[in-house]
Design a protein around this motif. Sequence first.
Motif, PDB file in Angstrom:
ATOM      1  N   LYS A  66       0.854  -1.188   0.000  1.00 19.23           N
ATOM      2  CA  LYS A  66       0.000   0.000   0.000  1.00 19.23           C
ATOM      3  C   LYS A  66       0.888   1.235   0.000  1.00 19.23           C
ATOM      4  N   ASP A  67       0.442   2.275  -0.706  1.00 21.87           N
ATOM      5  CA  ASP A  67       1.174   3.542  -0.707  1.00 21.87           C
ATOM      6  C   ASP A  67       1.038   4.204   0.649  1.00 21.87           C
ATOM      7  N   LEU A 116       4.583  11.232  -1.190  1.00 21.71           N
ATOM      8  CA  LEU A 116       4.547   9.779  -1.247  1.00 21.71           C
ATOM      9  C   LEU A 116       5.846   9.255  -0.652  1.00 21.71           C
ATOM     10  N   LEU A 117       5.746   8.496   0.427  1.00 19.84           N
ATOM     11  CA  LEU A 117       6.930   7.976   1.098  1.00 19.84           C
ATOM     12  C   LEU A 117       7.352   6.623   0.553  1.00 19.84           C
ATOM     13  N   GLY A 118       6.435   5.913  -0.055  1.00 17.94           N
ATOM     14  CA  GLY A 118       6.753   4.609  -0.627  1.00 17.94           C
ATOM     15  C   GLY A 118       5.653   3.613  -0.351  1.00 17.94           C
ATOM     16  N   LEU A 149      10.554   3.340  -1.396  1.00 16.43           N
ATOM     17  CA  LEU A 149      10.055   3.578  -2.743  1.00 16.43           C
ATOM     18  C   LEU A 149      10.330   2.377  -3.622  1.00 16.43           C
ATOM     19  N   GLN A 150       9.427   2.095  -4.512  1.00 16.85           N
ATOM     20  CA  GLN A 150       9.592   0.985  -5.441  1.00 16.85           C
ATOM     21  C   GLN A 150      10.571   1.394  -6.530  1.00 16.85           C
ATOM     22  N   LEU A 151      11.453   0.498  -6.892  1.00 13.76           N
ATOM     23  CA  LEU A 151      12.434   0.787  -7.925  1.00 13.76           C
ATOM     24  C   LEU A 151      11.797   0.680  -9.303  1.00 13.76           C
ATOM     25  N   THR A 152      11.962   1.726 -10.111  1.00 13.29           N
ATOM     26  CA  THR A 152      11.417   1.723 -11.463  1.00 13.29           C
ATOM     27  C   THR A 152      12.483   2.200 -12.446  1.00 13.29           C
ATOM     28  N   GLY A 153      12.251   1.921 -13.699  1.00 11.67           N
ATOM     29  CA  GLY A 153      13.140   2.403 -14.755  1.00 11.67           C
ATOM     30  C   GLY A 153      14.565   1.915 -14.602  1.00 11.67           C
TER      31      GLY A 153
END
Length: 79
Positions: A9-10, A19-21, A41-45
């Motif tokens: 959950k965010d 947004l903290l993660g 935080l979710q890792l993206t890119g």
Amino acid sequence: MRFSELANKDVINVGNGELLGQVHDVEFDETYRIRILYVSLQLTGIRRIFPWLFTNEEQMIHIEEIVRIGKDVILIKSC
């Protein structure tokens, strides 16, 4: 409340809307109640491809800081 209900959950700070993660782990007390949420935080890119090049700060959110738990989001009062 179970960990499965909180996982991914965010987490949003209601003071500034940041947004903290997402919740990825919890810590229990001696009576098996959730005491601390671990949020990152979710890792993206590019961060997902090369995670060792970036720092991924993990934050601890004490259960007392939670204002509201919704269907998709957890609101906290400070961090």
